[in-house]
Design a protein around this motif. Structure first.
Motif, short mmCIF file in Angstrom:
data_model
loop_
_atom_site.label_atom_id
_atom_site.label_comp_id
_atom_site.label_asym_id
_atom_site.label_seq_id
_atom_site.Cartn_x
_atom_site.Cartn_y
_atom_site.Cartn_z
N ALA A 82 97.49 -8.17 50.08
CA ALA A 82 97.25 -7.67 51.44
C ALA A 82 96.33 -8.60 52.21
O ALA A 82 96.34 -8.61 53.44
CB ALA A 82 96.66 -6.27 51.38
N GLY A 83 95.53 -9.39 51.50
CA GLY A 83 94.60 -10.32 52.14
C GLY A 83 94.97 -11.76 51.85
O GLY A 83 96.13 -12.15 51.97
N LYS A 84 93.99 -12.51 51.41
CA LYS A 84 94.20 -13.94 51.17
C LYS A 84 94.98 -14.18 49.87
O LYS A 84 94.97 -13.34 48.98
CB LYS A 84 92.84 -14.64 51.12
N PRO A 85 95.63 -15.33 49.77
CA PRO A 85 96.50 -15.57 48.61
C PRO A 85 95.78 -15.90 47.31
O PRO A 85 96.39 -15.80 46.24
CB PRO A 85 97.35 -16.78 49.06
N GLU A 86 94.50 -16.25 47.36
CA GLU A 86 93.85 -16.78 46.15
C GLU A 86 93.66 -15.70 45.09
O GLU A 86 93.32 -14.55 45.40
CB GLU A 86 92.48 -17.38 46.50
N VAL A 87 93.86 -16.11 43.84
CA VAL A 87 93.66 -15.21 42.70
C VAL A 87 92.81 -15.91 41.65
O VAL A 87 92.71 -17.15 41.63
CB VAL A 87 95.00 -14.77 42.08
N VAL A 88 92.20 -15.11 40.78
CA VAL A 88 91.41 -15.65 39.69
C VAL A 88 91.68 -14.79 38.45
O VAL A 88 91.97 -13.60 38.58
CB VAL A 88 89.90 -15.68 40.06
N THR A 89 91.62 -15.39 37.28
CA THR A 89 91.85 -14.65 36.03
C THR A 89 90.53 -14.18 35.45
O THR A 89 89.57 -14.95 35.36
CB THR A 89 92.61 -15.53 35.03
N LEU A 90 90.48 -12.91 35.05
CA LEU A 90 89.26 -12.33 34.49
C LEU A 90 88.97 -12.87 33.09
O LEU A 90 89.81 -13.53 32.47
CB LEU A 90 89.38 -10.79 34.44
N LYS A 91 87.79 -12.53 32.58
CA LYS A 91 87.34 -13.05 31.28
C LYS A 91 88.19 -12.58 30.11
O LYS A 91 88.13 -13.15 29.03
CB LYS A 91 85.87 -12.63 31.04
N ASP A 92 88.99 -11.50 30.33
CA ASP A 92 89.86 -11.08 29.22
C ASP A 92 90.97 -12.09 28.98
O ASP A 92 91.73 -11.97 28.01
CB ASP A 92 90.43 -9.67 29.48
N GLY A 93 91.06 -13.09 29.84
CA GLY A 93 92.06 -14.14 29.66
C GLY A 93 93.44 -13.79 30.19
O GLY A 93 94.35 -14.63 30.15
N TRP A 94 93.62 -12.55 30.67
CA TRP A 94 94.92 -12.10 31.13
C TRP A 94 94.91 -11.65 32.59
O TRP A 94 95.69 -12.13 33.40
CB TRP A 94 95.42 -10.92 30.27
N THR A 95 94.04 -10.69 32.91
CA THR A 95 94.15 -9.98 34.17
C THR A 95 93.85 -10.90 35.36
O THR A 95 92.75 -11.44 35.48
CB THR A 95 93.17 -8.79 34.20
N ALA A 96 94.84 -11.06 36.23
CA ALA A 96 94.65 -11.85 37.44
C ALA A 96 94.31 -10.90 38.58
O ALA A 96 94.97 -9.87 38.76
CB ALA A 96 95.90 -12.64 37.76
N VAL A 97 93.28 -11.24 39.36
CA VAL A 97 92.85 -10.39 40.48
C VAL A 97 92.75 -11.23 41.74
O VAL A 97 92.59 -12.45 41.69
CB VAL A 97 91.47 -9.72 40.20
N THR A 98 92.83 -10.54 42.88
CA THR A 98 92.65 -11.26 44.14
C THR A 98 91.18 -11.63 44.29
O THR A 98 90.29 -10.86 43.93
CB THR A 98 93.08 -10.39 45.34
N VAL A 99 90.93 -12.81 44.84
CA VAL A 99 89.55 -13.26 45.02
C VAL A 99 88.84 -12.40 46.06
O VAL A 99 87.64 -12.09 45.92
CB VAL A 99 89.54 -14.75 45.42
N ASP A 100 89.56 -11.98 47.10
CA ASP A 100 88.92 -11.22 48.18
C ASP A 100 88.93 -9.71 47.94
O ASP A 100 88.46 -8.94 48.78
CB ASP A 100 89.56 -11.55 49.53
N GLY A 101 89.44 -9.27 46.80
CA GLY A 101 89.44 -7.84 46.48
C GLY A 101 90.55 -7.05 47.14
O GLY A 101 90.64 -5.83 46.96
N SER A 102 91.42 -7.72 47.90
CA SER A 102 92.52 -6.99 48.55
C SER A 102 93.54 -6.52 47.52
O SER A 102 93.65 -7.08 46.42
CB SER A 102 93.20 -7.89 49.59
N TYR A 103 94.26 -5.48 47.89
CA TYR A 103 95.31 -4.96 47.02
C TYR A 103 96.44 -5.99 46.88
O TYR A 103 96.68 -6.79 47.80
CB TYR A 103 95.91 -3.68 47.62
#
Ligand code: MG
Ligand code: MG
Length: 250
Positions: free
Chosen positions: A209-230
């Motif tokens: 819903a927001g910016k395209p950037e994503v980052v992977t969490l420390k569990d090594g799997w879960t990718a989340v949006t950098v800006d917290g958007s859905y």
């Protein structure tokens, strides 16, 4: 790796796998309600898959992934891990991604659901992402170009102000879950490998819903949006045939 072309018989095996996968998704859809945990969904999926003779969950054990489902909540883009502590609440969205193996042939499909009533923005994110998948499927045709598919997703979603995830892409699929080519959700029309009869592609827009950037969490799997958007995710496995796009996971 070359792009592996599938025979009609192989495509029908993948269709059989895809039909069972659709049964798993159809079972889960009404369970995506407040108070249910993502582990409840995982358990329901495993119980269903256990009723299919000879069928295996494709994700479980894949590079060490622990579950049959990827359950990605809200700002999680993909590869969320089911957990009994993750309990759905009104206003959430949940992506459920699942794959099956039947007689050595893979299928892969994802759906994102609103939990309870959705805000207008959330509903538009879900509607547009799903529509972009349907639009992209129309370009899975003999003689087209691979990046026509991603261009269709990108044009539709960016026109709505949404961010197209670049770090994760769709893929060829067959006797392995991930084959060449990569199928990005962006690109220029008329570019990329020529599409041929017998290619089978997992087309899967991942749209924020927001910016395209994503980052992977420390569990090594879960990718989340950098800006917290859905983030929303829809996927089908699609074969390119003489009769046009053949969606194997409807
Ligand atoms: Mg998938
Ligand atoms: Mg996939």
């Amino acid at each position: 790796m070359p792009i592996l072309l599938k025979t009609r018989a192989e495509i029908e095996k993948m269709r059989a796998s895809g039909k069972l996968l659709r049964q798993v998704h159809d079972l889960l859809a009404p369970l995506v309600v407040p108070g249910v945990s993502t582990m409840d969904l995982e358990n329901a999926a495993n119980a269903k898959i256990a009723t299919f003779p000879g069928v295996k969950a494709a994700f479980k054990g894949y590079h060490g992934f622990p579950a049959a489902l990827c359950t990605s909540l809200n700002s999680q883009v993909v590869h969320g891990i089911p957990n009994e502590k993750v309990v759905l609440r009104n206003g959430d969205i949940l992506s459920i991604d699942c794959g099956l193996i039947l007689d050595g042939y893979y299928s892969d499909a994802a759906v994102t659901y609103a939990v309870g009533p959705a805000t207008p923005l959330t509903q538009r994110l879900l509607d547009v992402t799903k529509a972009s998948l349907e639009e992209a499927i129309k370009f899975a045709v003999i003689g087209g170009r691979l990046f026509d598919i991603g261009a269709a997703v990108q044009e539709m979603c960016e026109a709505e102000g949404f961010g197209v995830v670049k770090e994760f892409v769709g893929h060829g699929i067959g006797r392995s879950m991930h084959e060449d080519p990569q199928v990005p959700n962006f690109g220029s029309r008329g570019k990329g490998p020529r599409l041929k009869e017998g290619m089978v592609l997992a087309i899967e827009p991942m749209i924020n819903a927001g910016k395209p950037e994503v980052v992977t969490l420390k569990d090594g799997w879960t990718a989340v949006t950098v800006d917290g958007s859905y983030s929303a995710h829809f996927e089908h496995t699609v074969a390119i045939t003489k009769e046009g796009p053949y969606v194997l996971t409807r």
